[in-house]
Structure formats: structure tokens, C-alpha cells
Design an enzyme around this catalytic site. Structure first.
Site, PDB file in Angstrom:
ATOM      1  N   HIS A  69       0.824  -1.212   0.000  1.00  0.00           N
ATOM      2  CA  HIS A  69       0.000   0.000   0.000  1.00  0.00           C
ATOM      3  C   HIS A  69       0.859   1.263   0.000  1.00  0.00           C
ATOM      4  O   HIS A  69       2.056   1.229   0.341  1.00  0.00           O
ATOM      5  CB  HIS A  69      -0.925   0.008   1.212  1.00  0.00           C
ATOM      6  CG  HIS A  69      -0.177   0.048   2.530  1.00  0.00           C
ATOM      7  ND1 HIS A  69       0.348   1.214   3.066  1.00  0.00           N
ATOM      8  CD2 HIS A  69       0.133  -0.938   3.410  1.00  0.00           C
ATOM      9  CE1 HIS A  69       0.945   0.949   4.205  1.00  0.00           C
ATOM     10  NE2 HIS A  69       0.829  -0.350   4.447  1.00  0.00           N
ATOM     11  N   GLU A 105      -2.238  -6.973   7.400  1.00  0.00           N
ATOM     12  CA  GLU A 105      -0.948  -6.858   8.070  1.00  0.00           C
ATOM     13  C   GLU A 105      -0.940  -7.721   9.325  1.00  0.00           C
ATOM     14  O   GLU A 105      -1.981  -8.263   9.720  1.00  0.00           O
ATOM     15  CB  GLU A 105      -0.686  -5.384   8.393  1.00  0.00           C
ATOM     16  CG  GLU A 105       0.685  -5.080   9.013  1.00  0.00           C
ATOM     17  CD  GLU A 105       1.867  -5.500   8.142  1.00  0.00           C
ATOM     18  OE1 GLU A 105       2.051  -6.733   7.988  1.00  0.00           O
ATOM     19  OE2 GLU A 105       2.609  -4.638   7.643  1.00  0.00           O
TER      20      GLU A 105
END
Length: 265
Positions: free
Chosen positions: A11, A89
Site C-alpha cells: 500500500h 498486516e
């Protein structure tokens, strides 16, 4: 056997990234202004690359990045973006969540461990992250084989590309390196620690071949915001299900697209 490409993108930058603070699943922040610019740059770099599907962590920084990439892509109109919690994550960095990265280094040093291998109290272990990636790959492999069966009903088998197991893809420094002639190509947008664990699994457990001249410290280096990694899989199926018979790394942590942002500074 069938070959398919997997492109992993981290990202774009968040304010926590900029401030060098740890953010796992427990902190769900949007992209910063720079992060949006990075995602736009990645989208422009990948604009002519054909993706057959896209899987994205359901944390907003990854979703925003994927939306920008696909919006820039000239072939994305029929690509469905699928949110997958398996791509999130690390499940928090435990007691280090939200704290400066330097604190994590100090905690690891106090325990006599390397920072990248250390799990703070209450955090998800790297083995647990690896297990999540393995589950994702298993599901993806099955999806690719199912799609292959559907596609071959409409395409002459002689036009279904495969890669000989011993032959690595040609790398010319182009955005379509390794995937120009592939029928299936998956985009994944995820996170820095997750991508590092994923690369480690592909190299150490699946014995992925690496580009000539690529050093191991480069393989395991942190993926920058919107850094791009690409792998080519050759799949086969047996009674136990789909399995990779060969994995080739095309490139690791490519950041060519970010040069334009430096020029604008």
C-alpha cells in the site's frame, strides 16, 4: 500444467509510515497525500498490465491503493476487487502497536533477536503470518485451476501458455516483465511485514528461483510503499489438489514508478 503471474504491491504511505510508527491490524489509517501520489504512480506504471483478478487486504490503506491502481488500469473494467482478511498486516504488533519502530528494535535487542524476526508480547508471530499466506495461496491456486478449466473451453489448448520449469522469465526492466504472454495474472495489494513473510515463504519453502545477480539482503529488504514484487508460478494438480511445480521470481521491491515523485520534489 498452467503458468500464472502474481504481482504483489504494498500500500501507499500513511501518516504512521511517515512518522515511523508501527501499524498492524489494530490501526486502520488512510493514505497520506504522498501515499495517494505513490498509488497513482503505481497505477500509471501498471496501467497497461492485464490482471484477471485482484485480491486486497481489507484495511483501508490497501483498499485505497488497489482502487487507485485499478482505476488507472485500461483493462480493469471487468476485474472484481476481492477483499481478503488473509492479506491483512500482522495482527497487531502487540504492546508495540502505534509506537516508534525504534522501540521495536530496542525490544528485540533486549531479547537478543533480530528486529525482523521478533514478535512483541501480544503480537502475531511470523509463523502465523506465513500460515495465513499459505492459506491464501492454496485458495488462489484452486481458483486459477478452476478458471483455467473454464478458459480452455473457449481457447485452443495450443494457445494456453506454460513456462518450462527450468526456464526463468525474461526480465527487461519493463512493467510487463514475465507476464506479457500469460493468460492469468493476479494482483495482490497488501502490507510491508506481510509481503516480507510472503517472499520468505516463496524463496525458502517453495524454492523460488531468483533473478541473476539478486542478493539475499535485497530479497529480504523491506518493501517500500507501493513497492512491487512479481512471481511466476507453474501449477499442476494431483489427488491432493493444486500444487506449484516451479516458482520464478521476476523482480523484488521494484520502485521505478516512484522516480517521478522525486523529480517533482
Amino acid at each position: 500444467m498452467i503458468a500464472f503471474g502474481l504481482t504483489l504491491v504494498r500500500h501507499g504511505e500513511t501518516q504512521y509510515n511517515k512518522d515511523k510508527l508501527l501499524q498492524g491490524q489494530g490501526i486502520d489509517t488512510p493514505l497520506s497525500e504522498v501515499g495517494v501520489q505513490q498509488a497513482e504512480a503505481a497505477g500509471h506504471y501498471l496501467r497497461d498490465i492485464r490482471f484477471t483478478n485482484a485480491f486486497v487486504s481489507n484495511l483501508q490503506r490497501a483498499v485505497q491503493t488497489a482502487e487507485i491502481i485499478l482505476r488507472n488500469n485500461v483493462h480493469s473494467s471487468s476485474v472484481e476487487m476481492m477483499l481478503d482478511p488473509l492479506l491483512r498486516e500482522r495482527q497487531g504488533f502487540g504492546v508495540a502497536e502505534g509506537r516508534p519502530k525504534e522501540d521495536l528494535k530496542n525490544m528485540a535487542n533486549a531479547m537478543g533477536q533480530a528486529c525482523r524476526d521478533f514478535t512483541p508480547p501480544g503480537g502475531e508471530t511470523l509463523d502465523q503470518v506465513r500460515t495465513r499466506f499459505q492459506k491464501f495461496l492454496k485458495s488462489l491456486f484452486q481458483r486459477i485451476l478452476d478458471s483455467h478449466g473454464h478458459a480452455t473451453q473457449h481457447v485452443c489448448p495450443s494457445f494456453i501458455p506454460t513456462i518450462p520449469e527450468s526456464l526463468p522469465p525474461v526480465v527487461a526492466g519493463l512493467a510487463d516483465d514475465g507476464v506479457a504472454d500469460l493468460l492469468f495474472h493476479t494482483l495482490v495489494v497488501s502490507h510491508g511485514a506481510y509481503i516480507r513473510v510472503a517472499v520468505q515463504h516463496l524463496v525458502e519453502d517453495l524454492h523460488c528461483s531468483l533473478p541473476v545477480g539478486l542478493k539475499m539482503n535485497q530479497v529480504y529488504s523491506p518493501c517500500p510503499n507501493t513497492g512491487i514484487c512479481r512471481f511466476i508460478f507453474t501449477l499442476d494438480a494431483d489427488v491432493s489438489g493444486p500444487r506449484p511445480t516451479a516458482v520464478h521470481c521476476v523482480f523484488i521491491n521494484r520502485r521505478n514508478h516512484l522516480a517521478i515523485l522525486k523529480e517533482l520534489d
